[in-house]
Design an enzyme around this catalytic site. Sequence first.
Site, PDB file in Angstrom:
ATOM      1  N   PHE A  67     -15.224   5.405  25.779  1.00  0.00           N
ATOM      2  CA  PHE A  67     -16.318   5.452  26.454  1.00  0.00           C
ATOM      3  C   PHE A  67     -17.197   6.829  25.941  1.00  0.00           C
ATOM      4  CE2 PHE A  67     -18.289   7.044  30.503  1.00  0.00           C
ATOM      5  CZ  PHE A  67     -18.997   5.866  30.770  1.00  0.00           C
ATOM      6  N   ASN A 163     -13.691   9.739  36.403  1.00  0.00           N
ATOM      7  CA  ASN A 163     -14.986   9.046  36.047  1.00  0.00           C
ATOM      8  C   ASN A 163     -14.402   7.750  35.767  1.00  0.00           C
ATOM      9  OD1 ASN A 163     -17.307   7.641  35.453  1.00  0.00           O
ATOM     10  ND2 ASN A 163     -17.721   8.632  33.375  1.00  0.00           N
ATOM     11  N   PRO A 164     -14.034   6.991  36.870  1.00  0.00           N
ATOM     12  CA  PRO A 164     -13.422   5.468  36.783  1.00  0.00           C
ATOM     13  C   PRO A 164     -14.381   4.361  36.402  1.00  0.00           C
ATOM     14  CG  PRO A 164     -13.737   6.238  39.093  1.00  0.00           C
ATOM     15  CD  PRO A 164     -14.229   7.200  38.386  1.00  0.00           C
TER      16      PRO A 164
HETATM   17  N1  GLN Z   1     -22.831   5.133  34.432  1.00  0.00           N
HETATM   18  C1  GLN Z   1     -22.050   4.325  33.529  1.00  0.00           C
HETATM   19  C2  GLN Z   1     -22.765   3.441  33.000  1.00  0.00           C
HETATM   20  O1  GLN Z   1     -23.447   3.812  31.909  1.00  0.00           O
HETATM   21  C3  GLN Z   1     -20.897   3.544  34.389  1.00  0.00           C
HETATM   22  C4  GLN Z   1     -19.837   4.288  34.023  1.00  0.00           C
HETATM   23  C5  GLN Z   1     -18.458   3.890  34.776  1.00  0.00           C
HETATM   24  O2  GLN Z   1     -18.463   2.799  35.126  1.00  0.00           O
HETATM   25  N2  GLN Z   1     -17.581   4.850  34.945  1.00  0.00           N
HETATM   26  O3  GLN Z   1     -23.127   2.338  33.180  1.00  0.00           O
END
Ligand code: GLN
Length: 258
Positions: A67, A163-164
Amino acid sequence: MREARRLLSLAVGSPPAGLGPADRVPPCVGRRYRTLLAERGRRVPFALIEGETGFLDFDLAVGPGVFIPRPETEELAERAVAILRSLPPRPLALDLGTGSGALALALARARPDLSVIAVDVSPRALACARKNVRVHGLERRVEVRRSNWFSRVSERFHLIVANPPYVARPELPSLDPEVRRYEPRRALDGGPDGLTAIRAILARAPQHLVAGGTLLIEIGDGQGGEVLRFARGVPSLVETRVDRDLRGRERFFSGRCG
Ligand code: GLN
């Protein structure tokens, strides 16, 4: 335009500042540049092409299956760093689902007597996080451990950050192609309503916090009400609140072990 210039400097192998409008590049560089542009045209995330991204004031290696840290998580890191300042000497923190190691490194860099355990379930994330920990010379204070949330965690912490994955499954198809095609689904898919991982973390966090310890997690916009409702039913979790990010979106849940 900025990305194109940086792709060109990647192709040349020199920093962007080194290229002027009048500079000519050899044909091999031109070919390499076109390859990179085509990759970006296929919506490969810029950070994956570069193999790294910036987080706060430092660089982090990223790679396929890992990620890519987002700006909103930098805000989470800043909030976590502010909490660190109030902790006793030699505190212990946990980064749940560390991915590239972004939060764990931000914390360890911010306080020299802090130790951090950074867990993830994905072997590619673990390899990437270990590499970043090594590059930043923090092996003695950041332990990267394979664990499915708390499954292999028995310690208690002054601070737990995460940050799940919190995207509701029905919304996954509408994410940007960069995210949908190239980022690990496991880091994004929060189950039917997006809250599966958040609930699992909330339910078990108090058992892993020292008295007065803080849990700080990133959530999605619109999830605040439901997250608070669930959190208020978790024994020993007090001072629960949801704060918004700089763009005004519900983003940060916090609570303390009472
Ligand atoms: N904010 C994220 C996105 O780009 C999602 C991140 C998450 O699920 N931790 O969509």
